[in-house]
Write an enzyme that holds these catalytic residues in place. Structure first.
Site, short mmCIF file in Angstrom:
data_model
loop_
_atom_site.label_atom_id
_atom_site.label_comp_id
_atom_site.label_asym_id
_atom_site.label_seq_id
_atom_site.Cartn_x
_atom_site.Cartn_y
_atom_site.Cartn_z
N CYS A 1 -5.51 -0.25 7.10
CA CYS A 1 -4.77 0.06 8.32
C CYS A 1 -5.65 0.93 9.21
O CYS A 1 -6.85 1.05 8.97
CB CYS A 1 -3.42 0.73 8.02
SG CYS A 1 -3.53 2.40 7.36
N ARG B 1 0.42 3.39 6.36
CA ARG B 1 0.70 2.03 5.92
C ARG B 1 -0.09 1.57 4.70
O ARG B 1 0.49 1.12 3.71
CB ARG B 1 0.52 1.06 7.10
CG ARG B 1 1.55 1.30 8.20
CD ARG B 1 1.21 0.59 9.48
NE ARG B 1 0.13 1.29 10.17
CZ ARG B 1 -0.30 0.99 11.38
NH1 ARG B 1 0.23 -0.03 12.03
NH2 ARG B 1 -1.25 1.70 11.95
N ASP C 1 4.29 1.02 12.83
CA ASP C 1 3.68 2.31 12.52
C ASP C 1 4.75 3.38 12.71
O ASP C 1 5.09 3.73 13.85
CB ASP C 1 2.50 2.57 13.45
CG ASP C 1 1.80 3.89 13.16
OD1 ASP C 1 2.30 4.67 12.32
OD2 ASP C 1 0.76 4.14 13.79
#
Length: 176
Positions: free
Chosen positions: A26, A32, A122
């Protein structure tokens, strides 16, 4: 409670291991990708080598620690790492979790059995009070938990992952 760091990594020689390998990438390896890697290790303990990196350096995220602890994963030892720090170059599966990650993975020229781009939100961009922000992190965690299990089950059971083209399209409205 399990530790987010590969708990059996010190006992595995990755160069000779036949365990399937997956890399999650990520933007900053703060939210993440470390969540996805930890969820993979929890779902398939001792049956997969799961790593995570970011395109750029980040810092540990306290909301990640909190929501992962709720499901028995200790993220307090996670230290964000960047793609350029990778020692391993070969993975059975690489999963990108942010738009910039696909470009970075392509530039790095990793050897991968398959590369997939997952569009996931996100949660660090969530606005509102603490409960709303934690809700965004929990939504990500729960969505990743389901998707990681479904996608990695064939890999750990010995079935070869389907070859997936490394494409990444961001639809209008998906951009964060």
């Amino acid at each position: 409670m399990i530790c987010a760091v590969q708990p059996y990594a010190s006992r595995i020689d990755e160069a000779t291991s036949e365990l399937p390998t997956v890399l999650f990438v990520c933007s900053m390896n703060s939210v993440r990708s470390p969540m996805a890697a930890a969820l993979a290790r929890q779902a398939f303990p001792g049956r997969i080598i799961a790593r995570s990196v970011g395109v750029n350096g980040g810092v540990a995220d306290s909301f990640v620690h909190e929501v992962m602890e709720e499901i028995g994963i200790d993220m307090s030892v996670h230290t964000p790492h960047i793609l350029d720090e990778l020692v391993a170059n070969r993975f059975d599966l690489v999963i990108t979790l942010s738009p910039d990650a696909m470009d970075a993975v392509t530039r790095k020229e990793l050897e991968a059995g398959a590369i997939e781009a997952w569009q996931v939100p996100d949660p660090s961009l969530a606005e509102g009070n603490r409960d709303l922000v934690l809700g965004a992190y929990r939504d990500l965690r729960d969505g990743l938990r389901k998707r990681v299990r479904e996608r990695l089950e064939p890999l750990v059971s010995g079935a070869q992952p389907a070859k997936v083209e490394a494409t990444f399209a961001v639809r209008k409205g998906d951009q964060q």
